[in-house]
Write a protein that holds these residues in place. Structure first.
Motif, PDB file in Angstrom:
ATOM      1  N   GLU A 507       0.826  -1.197   0.000  1.00  0.00           N
ATOM      2  CA  GLU A 507       0.000   0.000   0.000  1.00  0.00           C
ATOM      3  C   GLU A 507       0.866   1.254   0.000  1.00  0.00           C
ATOM      4  N   SER A 508       0.423   2.264  -0.730  1.00  0.00           N
ATOM      5  CA  SER A 508       1.140   3.541  -0.756  1.00  0.00           C
ATOM      6  C   SER A 508       0.139   4.677  -0.933  1.00  0.00           C
ATOM      7  N   GLU A 509       0.373   5.748  -0.203  1.00  0.00           N
ATOM      8  CA  GLU A 509      -0.481   6.923  -0.306  1.00  0.00           C
ATOM      9  C   GLU A 509       0.114   7.893  -1.313  1.00  0.00           C
ATOM     10  N   GLU A 510      -0.753   8.477  -2.123  1.00  0.00           N
ATOM     11  CA  GLU A 510      -0.271   9.453  -3.090  1.00  0.00           C
ATOM     12  C   GLU A 510       0.339  10.651  -2.375  1.00  0.00           C
ATOM     13  N   PRO A 511       1.305  11.338  -2.992  1.00  0.00           N
ATOM     14  CA  PRO A 511       1.865  12.536  -2.363  1.00  0.00           C
ATOM     15  C   PRO A 511       0.878  13.692  -2.420  1.00  0.00           C
ATOM     16  N   LEU A 512       1.081  14.668  -1.559  1.00  0.00           N
ATOM     17  CA  LEU A 512       0.356  15.931  -1.631  1.00  0.00           C
ATOM     18  C   LEU A 512       1.091  16.823  -2.616  1.00  0.00           C
ATOM     19  N   ARG A 513       0.433  17.164  -3.724  1.00  0.00           N
ATOM     20  CA  ARG A 513       1.074  18.031  -4.712  1.00  0.00           C
ATOM     21  C   ARG A 513       0.426  19.405  -4.680  1.00  0.00           C
ATOM     22  N   VAL A 514       1.229  20.420  -4.536  1.00  0.00           N
ATOM     23  CA  VAL A 514       0.773  21.805  -4.508  1.00  0.00           C
ATOM     24  C   VAL A 514       1.424  22.559  -5.663  1.00  0.00           C
ATOM     25  N   HIS A 515       0.595  23.010  -6.602  1.00  0.00           N
ATOM     26  CA  HIS A 515       1.072  23.741  -7.771  1.00  0.00           C
ATOM     27  C   HIS A 515       0.437  25.125  -7.721  1.00  0.00           C
ATOM     28  N   ALA A 516       1.245  26.153  -7.497  1.00  0.00           N
ATOM     29  CA  ALA A 516       0.714  27.492  -7.236  1.00  0.00           C
ATOM     30  C   ALA A 516       1.346  28.540  -8.144  1.00  0.00           C
ATOM     31  N   TYR A 517       0.519  29.530  -8.516  1.00  0.00           N
ATOM     32  CA  TYR A 517       0.964  30.690  -9.286  1.00  0.00           C
ATOM     33  C   TYR A 517       0.594  31.946  -8.525  1.00  0.00           C
ATOM     34  N   PHE A 518       1.577  32.826  -8.340  1.00  0.00           N
ATOM     35  CA  PHE A 518       1.319  34.107  -7.681  1.00  0.00           C
ATOM     36  C   PHE A 518       1.703  35.234  -8.632  1.00  0.00           C
ATOM     37  N   ASP A 519       0.771  36.188  -8.779  1.00  0.00           N
ATOM     38  CA  ASP A 519       0.973  37.290  -9.717  1.00  0.00           C
ATOM     39  C   ASP A 519       0.514  38.590  -9.062  1.00  0.00           C
ATOM     40  N   ILE A 520       1.407  39.227  -8.334  1.00  0.00           N
ATOM     41  CA  ILE A 520       1.208  40.521  -7.676  1.00  0.00           C
ATOM     42  C   ILE A 520       0.139  40.465  -6.577  1.00  0.00           C
ATOM     43  N   SER A 521      -1.095  40.141  -6.958  1.00  0.00           N
ATOM     44  CA  SER A 521      -2.184  40.115  -5.971  1.00  0.00           C
ATOM     45  C   SER A 521      -3.130  38.954  -6.170  1.00  0.00           C
ATOM     46  N   VAL A 522      -2.834  38.053  -7.094  1.00  0.00           N
ATOM     47  CA  VAL A 522      -3.715  36.914  -7.349  1.00  0.00           C
ATOM     48  C   VAL A 522      -2.934  35.620  -7.148  1.00  0.00           C
ATOM     49  N   LEU A 523      -3.576  34.666  -6.480  1.00  0.00           N
ATOM     50  CA  LEU A 523      -2.969  33.370  -6.205  1.00  0.00           C
ATOM     51  C   LEU A 523      -3.904  32.283  -6.719  1.00  0.00           C
ATOM     52  N   GLU A 524      -3.388  31.405  -7.592  1.00  0.00           N
ATOM     53  CA  GLU A 524      -4.136  30.255  -8.067  1.00  0.00           C
ATOM     54  C   GLU A 524      -3.382  29.000  -7.609  1.00  0.00           C
ATOM     55  N   VAL A 525      -4.091  28.126  -6.887  1.00  0.00           N
ATOM     56  CA  VAL A 525      -3.473  26.945  -6.293  1.00  0.00           C
ATOM     57  C   VAL A 525      -4.199  25.700  -6.786  1.00  0.00           C
ATOM     58  N   PHE A 526      -3.447  24.757  -7.342  1.00  0.00           N
ATOM     59  CA  PHE A 526      -3.958  23.472  -7.817  1.00  0.00           C
ATOM     60  C   PHE A 526      -3.389  22.381  -6.906  1.00  0.00           C
TER      61      PHE A 526
END
Length: 575
Positions: A507-526
């Motif tokens: 058994e193995s648990e998937e990793p936590l993947r954090v993919h983020a973009y920051f642009d001056i005042s906006v943050l998008e996180v996948f």
């Protein structure tokens, strides 16, 4: 960037504040819904319009701005609208719509916009509906989108289906629908968002003649889920009225297909964690064929499973099939409503368009369990018994379009891997407020929290996953407390799945993947390409100082890639 004469009095200079650099914005004024996204094979250009008020920095005078791009990164934006409220039938607004890369008769070499033409305001789901306030109209361009002409046949539909008491009827979308069989020769369908009063939000479905886009024949409502349908916290509240609905049939690499509808939901009941925002959401639903229909008043589809497309300040998702990549692309409006008018009005602009997102049918096999929840309780997934003590799960996948990697061209790259974390954490330095992070964590079984802290120099934003509650949360600072910037946390249910090797039983648990973009005042996180949060952050500093990675209980930062100094080569305004 934000600047102050006297920080104690919070008096701003007149230059634009917090304006993003690699997200699409209007030249000035108010921006909201993305409109008419699509690809023109004749010119090999992508088109993206948006609702725009070029006269002032508030909603109103609803026109369409217009931008074109060859790569979804570098955009050329017209300084004037391509469509304005200028006829009797759209004198109150050119509301949201879609684009077809043909003329009205299906011939190539032209572009056709289909849009909601508004002749009466106000319109709101909580008010009695005025018949004729919303009609369906078109505009055609024969010069690659430089100019648009409304045909004399407008409006092509005078309003909602007869004998249906609606809460709204707007935001047309047209697409092929491979799994729909109506006996019609056409495989082209039209979808208009709204709701049936005191009954259900829905999408009104039409068959459309691809050789004459003026011909729309009503088939029936897409679905009937009732008012404020809320399967669980994993799926959100589907409200009482829908806006900007799009539908796509998505397939995985095994050939399995599911139909997904993505909707903006209005009239959602307050959930408590964002009391300062309008009661709406951006959700998705997988719908299944219905076995029997007796009349056009019966729904075409039934509910399958559902989730939240974006858990933050993202709304009005508009989509199109990209023939270049064979993918379904989505853009959304990232709002400015967290910023009070005292700060928003002087900056001269409001709102922006998200980065392009790709939708997919995500399939995970040999799944044994989630971190804490029973799989059957997670209503954002479909589970199928695999017969081996495991199951196959399916859900909607959402990730950034790979072509925006072009933003990295002139950025500085930093990498780290295999770092065992502790609560104090490890920091990677930053020199700009325009960056991308792609990180993976192996989360320990006893971990209480893991994540990333963004240092804005004078305050911090924290991205945290809490395993015990299966919640991903963004805590935002309020740099100017007396201006009442909304900094309530953004929250999203999120879990990690454990799989079992069918041969060894390991058994193995998937990793936590954090993919983020920051642009001056906006943050998008996948997060793991299935949970997305878009939010606004309004720091005082002109740059971020660093990213601190933290975790406990044998949690490891498996890898982190950081690109500092993202940016398109140019964002231009053209005449």
């Amino acid at each position: 960037m934000t600047a102050y004469h006297d920080k104690s009095k919070h008096q701003r200079k007149t230059e634009p504040a917090w304006r993003p650099t690699f997200h699409l914005t209007a030249p000035h004024g108010w921006l909201n819904d993305p409109c008419g996204p699509g690809y023109d094979p004749t010119t090999e250009l992508y088109h993206l319009s948006f609702q725009w008020n070029p006269k002032e920095n508030d909603w109103g005078n609803v026109s369409w701005g217009h931008s074109v791009s060859r790569d979804l990164v570098e955009w050329e934006t017209s300084p004037v609208p391509c469509l304005t409220p200028s006829t009797q039938y759209d004198r109150c607004g050119v509301f949201t719509g879609c684009m077809r890369p043909t003329d009205a008769h299906g011939k190539p070499g032209a572009l056709t916009y289909l849009y909601t033409s508004v002749r009466h305001l106000p319109i709101h789901y909580s008010m009695p509906y005025t018949i004729g306030c919303e009609t369906l109209s078109m505009a055609i361009s024969r010069d690659g989108g430089k100019t648009w002409k409304r045909p004399d046949c407008n409006p092509i539909l005078p309003g909602p289906p007869e004998n249906v008491n609606v809460t709204g009827w707007r935001d047309p979308y047209i697409s092929s629908w491979p799994t729909m069989h109506t006996g019609s020769d056409s495989d082209l369908y039209g979808f208009i968002s709204g709701g049936i009063a005191a009954e259900t939000p829905t999408v009104f479905v039409y068959s459309v003649n691809p050789k004459d886009l003026r011909e729309w024949k009503y088939i029936g409502p897409l679905i009937n889920v009732g008012l404020n349908f809320r399967p669980s916290r994993w799926s959100g509240d589907f409200g009482v009225n829908w806006e900007v609905a799009t539908l796509a049939t998505l397939s995985d690499d095994k050939g399995t297909s599911r139909d997904f509808v993505v909707v903006g939901t209005e009239g959602c009941k307050e959930t408590g964690h964002q009391p300062k925002r309008a009661p709406r959401g951006q959700l998705w639903m997988s719908v299944s064929p219905r076995s029997e229909r007796k009349s056009t008043s019966d729904a075409l589809r039934t509910y399958g499973f559902a989730g939240i497309f974006d858990h933050g300040c993202f709304y009005a998702a508009n989509a199109f099939f990209d023939p270049v990549t064979g993918k379904q692309l989505v853009y959304g409006w990232i709002m400015e409503e967290d910023l009070p008018d005292a700060l928003r009005h002087p900056q001269g602009w409001s709102g922006l368009i998200s980065l392009p997102r790709v939708m997919s049918l995500t399939t995970l096999q040999n799944v044994k369990r989630a971190r804490r929840s029973e799989l059957e309780s997670i209503t954002s997934i479909e589970t199928e018994d695999a017969g081996t003590g495991t199951c196959t799960i399916r859900t909607l996948g959402v990730q950034p379009d790979q072509r925006i990697e072009k933003l990295r061209a002139n950025a500085s790259r930093r990498q780290i891997s295999g770092l065992k974390l502790n609560p104090e954490g490890f920091t990677l330095p930053l020199t700009t407020s325009k960056w991308e992070l792609d990180a993976e964590f192996a989360v320990g079984n006893q971990c209480t929290s893991v994540g990333v802290e963004i240092d804005h120099d004078s305050n911090c934003t924290t991205l945290t996953w809490t395993p015990s509650t299966e919640t991903f949360q963004i805590n935002r600072p309020n740099p100017i407390p007396d201006f009442n910037i909304n900094n309530f946390p953004e929250k999203a249910p999120h879990t990690l799945f454990t799989t079992s090797d069918p041969e060894t039983g390991t058994e193995s648990e998937e990793p936590l993947r954090v993919h983020a973009y920051f642009d001056i005042s906006v943050l998008e996180v996948f997060v793991n390409e299935r949970t997305v949060i878009s939010t606004r952050i309004y720091p005082l500093s002109e740059h971020c100082a660093g990213l601190r990675f933290f975790g406990d209980a044998n949690t490891t930062l498996s890898r982190a890639d950081l690109w500092d100094g993202l940016g398109a080569m140019h964002q231009s305004r053209v005449s």
